[in-house]
Design a protein around this motif. Structure first.
Motif, PDB file in Angstrom:
ATOM      1  N   ALA A 152      41.282  30.661  50.540  1.00  0.00           N
ATOM      2  CA  ALA A 152      40.790  29.703  51.523  1.00  0.00           C
ATOM      3  C   ALA A 152      41.340  30.005  52.902  1.00  0.00           C
ATOM      4  CB  ALA A 152      41.184  28.282  51.120  1.00  0.00           C
ATOM      5  N   SER A 153      42.251  30.939  52.971  1.00  0.00           N
ATOM      6  CA  SER A 153      42.932  31.263  54.222  1.00  0.00           C
ATOM      7  C   SER A 153      43.289  32.749  54.231  1.00  0.00           C
ATOM      8  CB  SER A 153      44.214  30.413  54.353  1.00  0.00           C
ATOM      9  OG  SER A 153      45.043  30.894  55.392  1.00  0.00           O
ATOM     10  N   GLY A 154      43.439  33.275  55.429  1.00  0.00           N
ATOM     11  CA  GLY A 154      43.866  34.667  55.554  1.00  0.00           C
ATOM     12  C   GLY A 154      45.370  34.821  55.617  1.00  0.00           C
ATOM     13  N   PHE A 155      46.090  33.725  55.394  1.00  0.00           N
ATOM     14  CA  PHE A 155      47.543  33.786  55.518  1.00  0.00           C
ATOM     15  C   PHE A 155      48.209  33.153  54.304  1.00  0.00           C
ATOM     16  CE2 PHE A 155      51.473  31.496  56.669  1.00  0.00           C
ATOM     17  CZ  PHE A 155      52.281  32.597  56.976  1.00  0.00           C
ATOM     18  N   SER A 156      49.246  33.802  53.829  1.00  0.00           N
ATOM     19  CA  SER A 156      50.130  33.211  52.824  1.00  0.00           C
ATOM     20  C   SER A 156      51.532  33.741  53.094  1.00  0.00           C
ATOM     21  CB  SER A 156      49.682  33.561  51.404  1.00  0.00           C
ATOM     22  OG  SER A 156      49.776  34.954  51.176  1.00  0.00           O
ATOM     23  N   GLY A 157      52.513  32.955  52.695  1.00  0.00           N
ATOM     24  CA  GLY A 157      53.888  33.388  52.916  1.00  0.00           C
ATOM     25  C   GLY A 157      54.700  32.303  53.597  1.00  0.00           C
ATOM     26  N   THR A 158      55.829  32.696  54.119  1.00  0.00           N
ATOM     27  CA  THR A 158      56.766  31.740  54.698  1.00  0.00           C
ATOM     28  C   THR A 158      56.687  31.759  56.218  1.00  0.00           C
ATOM     29  OG1 THR A 158      58.257  32.041  52.833  1.00  0.00           O
ATOM     30  CG2 THR A 158      59.194  31.061  54.823  1.00  0.00           C
ATOM     31  N   GLU A 159      56.667  30.577  56.766  1.00  0.00           N
ATOM     32  CA  GLU A 159      56.678  30.411  58.219  1.00  0.00           C
ATOM     33  C   GLU A 159      57.736  29.367  58.541  1.00  0.00           C
ATOM     34  OE1 GLU A 159      53.415  28.389  60.618  1.00  0.00           O
ATOM     35  OE2 GLU A 159      52.958  30.509  60.949  1.00  0.00           O
ATOM     36  N   PHE A 161      60.496  27.099  57.768  1.00  0.00           N
ATOM     37  CA  PHE A 161      60.984  26.523  56.519  1.00  0.00           C
ATOM     38  C   PHE A 161      59.846  26.189  55.552  1.00  0.00           C
ATOM     39  CE2 PHE A 161      64.297  25.470  59.640  1.00  0.00           C
ATOM     40  CZ  PHE A 161      65.416  25.988  58.990  1.00  0.00           C
ATOM     41  N   GLU A 162      58.602  26.488  55.934  1.00  0.00           N
ATOM     42  CA  GLU A 162      57.460  26.099  55.112  1.00  0.00           C
ATOM     43  C   GLU A 162      56.826  27.303  54.433  1.00  0.00           C
ATOM     44  OE1 GLU A 162      54.951  22.774  56.525  1.00  0.00           O
ATOM     45  OE2 GLU A 162      55.792  23.266  58.492  1.00  0.00           O
ATOM     46  N   VAL A 163      56.358  27.073  53.196  1.00  0.00           N
ATOM     47  CA  VAL A 163      55.712  28.125  52.413  1.00  0.00           C
ATOM     48  C   VAL A 163      54.228  27.790  52.289  1.00  0.00           C
ATOM     49  CG1 VAL A 163      55.653  29.356  50.225  1.00  0.00           C
ATOM     50  CG2 VAL A 163      57.849  28.527  51.134  1.00  0.00           C
ATOM     51  N   PHE A 164      53.375  28.772  52.566  1.00  0.00           N
ATOM     52  CA  PHE A 164      51.931  28.576  52.570  1.00  0.00           C
ATOM     53  C   PHE A 164      51.259  29.419  51.495  1.00  0.00           C
ATOM     54  CE2 PHE A 164      53.339  27.349  56.733  1.00  0.00           C
ATOM     55  CZ  PHE A 164      52.528  26.277  57.093  1.00  0.00           C
ATOM     56  N   SER A 165      50.180  28.867  50.925  1.00  0.00           N
ATOM     57  CA  SER A 165      49.357  29.574  49.948  1.00  0.00           C
ATOM     58  C   SER A 165      48.034  29.943  50.593  1.00  0.00           C
ATOM     59  CB  SER A 165      49.115  28.690  48.726  1.00  0.00           C
ATOM     60  OG  SER A 165      48.133  29.256  47.876  1.00  0.00           O
ATOM     61  N   ASP A 166      47.416  31.012  50.118  1.00  0.00           N
ATOM     62  CA  ASP A 166      46.100  31.358  50.652  1.00  0.00           C
ATOM     63  C   ASP A 166      44.977  30.767  49.804  1.00  0.00           C
ATOM     64  OD1 ASP A 166      46.262  32.933  48.408  1.00  0.00           O
ATOM     65  OD2 ASP A 166      45.776  34.821  49.420  1.00  0.00           O
ATOM     66  N   ARG A 167      45.323  29.986  48.760  1.00  0.00           N
ATOM     67  CA  ARG A 167      44.304  29.327  47.956  1.00  0.00           C
ATOM     68  C   ARG A 167      44.649  27.848  47.800  1.00  0.00           C
ATOM     69  NH1 ARG A 167      45.047  31.450  41.692  1.00  0.00           N
ATOM     70  NH2 ARG A 167      47.130  30.581  41.308  1.00  0.00           N
ATOM     71  N   VAL A 168      43.645  27.074  47.355  1.00  0.00           N
ATOM     72  CA  VAL A 168      43.815  25.633  47.214  1.00  0.00           C
ATOM     73  C   VAL A 168      44.988  25.330  46.278  1.00  0.00           C
ATOM     74  CG1 VAL A 168      42.769  23.572  46.191  1.00  0.00           C
ATOM     75  CG2 VAL A 168      41.436  25.006  47.748  1.00  0.00           C
ATOM     76  N   GLN A 169      45.812  24.393  46.705  1.00  0.00           N
ATOM     77  CA  GLN A 169      46.927  23.921  45.887  1.00  0.00           C
ATOM     78  C   GLN A 169      46.841  22.404  45.716  1.00  0.00           C
ATOM     79  OE1 GLN A 169      48.913  25.819  44.279  1.00  0.00           O
ATOM     80  NE2 GLN A 169      48.356  27.761  45.288  1.00  0.00           N
ATOM     81  N   PRO A 170      47.142  21.902  44.522  1.00  0.00           N
ATOM     82  CA  PRO A 170      47.529  22.688  43.357  1.00  0.00           C
ATOM     83  C   PRO A 170      46.338  23.454  42.800  1.00  0.00           C
ATOM     84  CG  PRO A 170      47.177  20.407  42.718  1.00  0.00           C
ATOM     85  CD  PRO A 170      47.053  20.453  44.217  1.00  0.00           C
TER      86      PRO A 170
END
Length: 342
Positions: A152-159, A161-170
């Motif tokens: 859903a996004s072109g970005f995943s990883g840590t930014e 203190f926050e951690v991001f997923s590139d797909r819908v969570q949960p």
């Protein structure tokens, strides 16, 4: 057509769940109580209709989140969420959340098309993008991809203190296989099959074909066969039928009269296709479970499915629903070869 109908494997019910504007909580609470009753009676599934700007459930996903915490076995479905009112990404998040809360019991049913009365609501719903919105199958495809874990996004990883997923969570891995498409046309049936969805067919179909005519059961059977012909699972692809079926085994004389009057009032619309879309409605079935079983076993489409979500009439009282559901579970279901869940 099979020489004998398939034994009924899954018995469900569908409710529209009306409420009084002055006391909306009572109506919603009654819906939850009906779902709890359904679980106690052994039903396999409970489904909610979706209504916007009416006195019915506008947020079935929220109601099913509550139902998930008051039940432990029964499957919970929507029939159907009109995607023209939804953002597929946000809906995918809500569906996955409720599926996780329910322990993997959610069965979301959806449909496409412009929102009802779109010209009257578009300024409130899509004030800046009304003319650009895609209300076709592409909207359902987006939901499918997102629920099934596509990016859903072109970005995943840590930014920071926050951690991001590139797909819908949960992400709920099994939810993608429990998505249903509610359709009444051959095109919808084929699209649902080609995209690996399950198929909901109700008491309304489009009168298609060279002459635009035909018996309801035969038209519905054509949808079932078109869906399975297009689906990777073939004859094993899941289809659920949603006719209005009202058993009267334990009904009072007053209830039986009410039910028969309800069906008679709606019968004229079943005699010919209605409106520009040429919609054909199925007659409501009212009678003892023995009578209903005989009529269903003779129904061309019912003979080729093994799941149902019989629709409850939306104008009846809670005590009527208790009687109808109890008779469905204790008389009609067994007469159709069904065994209650435990």
């Amino acid at each position: 057509m099979p020489s004998t109908p398939r034994p009924l494997r899954k018995l469900g019910f569908l409710t529209i769940s009306l409420f009084d504007e002055a006391d909306p909580r009572r109506g919603h609470e009654t819906t939850l109580e009906i779902i709890e009753l359904g679980e106690r009676l052994g039903f396999d599934s409970a489904w909610l209709r979706h209504r916007h700007l009416q006195y019915g459930i506008s947020s079935p996903v929220a109601v099913l989140a509550a139902a998930s915490q008051r039940t432990g076995r029964i499957e919970l479905g929507t029939a159907v969420i009109p995607l023209g009112w939804e953002n597929p990404l946000r809906l995918a998040e809500d569906l996955a959340t409720v599926d996780v809360l329910s322990g993997g019991r959610l069965n979301p049913g959806v449909s496409v098309g412009p929102p009802m009365h779109f010209d009257r609501v578009k300024e409130a719903l899509y004030p800046d993008t009304a003319d650009a919105e895609d209300f076709g199958y592409g909207r359902a495809r987006r939901l499918l991809d997102l629920v099934r874990g596509e990016p859903a996004s072109g970005f995943s990883g840590t930014e920071g203190f926050e951690v991001f997923s590139d797909r819908v969570q949960p992400h709920s891995p099994g939810l993608g296989s429990r998505l249903w498409y509610g359709g009444g046309s051959l095109g919808s049936a084929r699209w649902a099959g080609e995209n690996g969805m399950n198929f909901l067919t109700s008491s309304v179909v489009k009168a298609e074909g060279p002459d635009g005519e035909g018996d309801f059961a035969d038209l519905q059977l054509a949808l079932v066969r078109a869906f399975r012909a297009a689906h990777p699972d073939g004859d094993a692809a899941r289809v659920s039928q949603g006719l209005v079926v009202i058993p009267t085994d334990s009904a009072t004389p007053e209830q039986r009269a009410k039910y028969e009057e309800f069906a008679a009032r709606r019968l004229p619309r079943t005699t010919s296709p209605q409106g520009p879309a040429r919609l054909l409605f199925a007659p409501d079935l009212v009678g003892t479970s023995a009578e209903l079983a005989e009529r269903l076993h003779a129904h061309a489409a019912f003979r080729e499915i093994d799941e149902v979500a019989f629709a409850l009439p939306f104008t009846f009282a809670p005590e009527d629903y208790v009687q109808i559901l109890t008779d469905m579970a204790t008389h009609l279901g067994p007469a159709l070869g069904w065994k209650p869940g435990v």
